[in-house]
Write a protein that holds these residues in place. Structure first.
Motif, short mmCIF file in Angstrom:
data_model
loop_
_atom_site.label_atom_id
_atom_site.label_comp_id
_atom_site.label_asym_id
_atom_site.label_seq_id
_atom_site.Cartn_x
_atom_site.Cartn_y
_atom_site.Cartn_z
N SER A 10 7.01 -2.32 3.59
CA SER A 10 6.64 -1.67 4.84
C SER A 10 7.90 -1.20 5.54
CB SER A 10 5.86 -2.63 5.74
OG SER A 10 6.73 -3.63 6.25
N THR A 31 5.71 3.38 7.66
CA THR A 31 4.98 2.65 6.63
C THR A 31 4.09 3.64 5.90
OG1 THR A 31 5.03 0.56 7.83
CG2 THR A 31 3.33 0.82 6.15
N PRO A 33 1.26 5.46 3.51
CA PRO A 33 -0.18 5.24 3.32
C PRO A 33 -0.45 4.24 2.19
CG PRO A 33 0.25 7.58 3.63
CD PRO A 33 1.59 6.90 3.53
N GLY A 38 0.16 0.68 7.33
CA GLY A 38 0.20 2.13 7.23
C GLY A 38 -1.20 2.73 7.21
N PRO A 39 -1.29 4.07 7.21
CA PRO A 39 -2.60 4.72 7.15
C PRO A 39 -3.37 4.33 5.88
CG PRO A 39 -0.86 6.30 7.68
CD PRO A 39 -0.18 5.03 7.27
N ARG A 40 -4.67 4.37 5.98
CA ARG A 40 -5.51 4.05 4.84
C ARG A 40 -5.33 5.08 3.73
NH1 ARG A 40 -10.89 5.50 3.61
NH2 ARG A 40 -11.95 4.02 2.24
N LEU A 41 -5.34 4.62 2.49
CA LEU A 41 -5.24 5.52 1.34
C LEU A 41 -6.54 5.40 0.54
CD1 LEU A 41 -3.22 7.45 -0.11
CD2 LEU A 41 -2.58 5.52 -1.56
N ARG A 42 -7.31 6.49 0.50
CA ARG A 42 -8.57 6.47 -0.22
C ARG A 42 -8.34 6.35 -1.71
NH1 ARG A 42 -10.79 11.96 2.34
NH2 ARG A 42 -8.72 12.50 1.56
N GLY A 54 -0.51 12.05 2.82
CA GLY A 54 -0.63 11.29 4.04
C GLY A 54 0.61 11.38 4.91
N ARG A 57 0.70 14.64 6.73
CA ARG A 57 -0.16 14.65 7.91
C ARG A 57 0.53 14.00 9.10
NH1 ARG A 57 -4.18 13.85 3.86
NH2 ARG A 57 -4.05 11.59 4.02
N GLU A 58 1.26 12.92 8.83
CA GLU A 58 2.00 12.25 9.91
C GLU A 58 3.11 13.16 10.44
OE1 GLU A 58 1.34 9.11 11.23
OE2 GLU A 58 -0.49 9.29 10.03
#
Length: 261
Positions: A10, A31, A33, A38-42, A54, A57-58
């Motif tokens: 992280s 952090t 994805p 950190g953001p969720r990673l599908r 991701g 996008r940040e």
């Protein structure tokens, strides 16, 4: 400057570097994805490209069209993808992943090594700080990261184990990494780039992983060696990493007009 950590970790691993650089530069330790905090990673986005999507996008949300990127291990591999997409004003790749050959022993060794380490991560997830703060549980993981495990602050070691144990994509992303394979088209790297290698990296060794990068990257890429440290040098000696990044930034900003960091 954007700082990207290695797989299962992280933004915490960068805190010593951020402390040293933030007085002179606008620094973001993100952090990535799919990692702890950190953001969720599908599932459909697992892999280097999905992680990079991701991060983009940040960056868009921050208004950073481009930035200087420094990445360690998987973060370095993602850094090359950001460079390919035109988002990296410059790149400092610190012991980057992706230097192995396709379907090589090294590629499978790394995946199997993470898989074998999963029971320890699961135990730390179940028992929390009763495991994460104990040196005997930290040692197998920190040994992969560092040459001198005694140089790693106990709080940093605990945060490493917390991050590893809470990485939601720990196992499923292994197949995605195998699908994606190593870095390709390295000769096309155009942004000013420093390849920063630790003298005692036993996780991604020079012969198995870094020599291909050295051979295939363009001549403008500068190789820098960090003496006395292992794969994640920020844990052992954030000062030497900060100095290397500062030197990289000075070198590249002398060659290009500066825009918003």
């Amino acid at each position: 400057m954007l700082l990207l950590h290695g797989f299962t970790l992280s933004h915490h691993v960068w805190h010593g570097v951020v402390d040293r650089l933030s007085s002179d530069y606008e620094v973001l330790a993100m952090t990535m994805p799919g990692h702890w905090g950190g953001p969720r990673l599908r599932l459909r986005d697992l892999g280097v490209r999905g992680i990079t999507d991701g991060i983009e996008r940040e960056l868009d949300a921050l208004g950073w069209d481009t930035c200087h990127v420094a990445g360690n291990s998987l973060g370095g591999q993602v850094g090359f993808e950001l460079e390919r997409r035109g988002r990296a004003r410059s790149l400092a790749a610190i012991n980057p992943g992706g230097g192995w050959k396709r379907f090589s022993y090294t590629e499978f060794r790394l995946g199997l090594g993470f898989t074998a380490q999963f029971p320890l991560a699961a135990a730390a997830r179940v028992f929390g700080d009763r495991v994460a703060t104990r040196e005997r549980f930290q040692r197998p993981i920190i040994r992969n990261c560092s040459r001198d495990t005694t140089a790693v602050d106990p709080d940093d070691a605990a945060n490493v184990l917390r991050a590893v144990s809470h990485c939601p994509v720990y196992l499923p992303i292994q197949l995605a990494f195998l699908r994606d394979g190593p870095l390709t088209e390295l000769h096309r790297v155009a942004a000013p780039t420093s390849l920063i290698l630790s003298e005692f990296d036993t996780f991604l060794t020079r012969n198995e992983c870094m020599q291909r990068l050295i051979d295939e990257l363009p001549d403008h890429v500068e190789e820098v060696v960090l003496p006395g440290v292992g794969h994640i040098p920020m844990l052992e000696n954030p000062g030497i990493v900060s100095d290397a990044l500062r030197a990289h930034l000075i070198r590249v900003t002398r060659r290009q007009p500066e825009r918003a960091s």
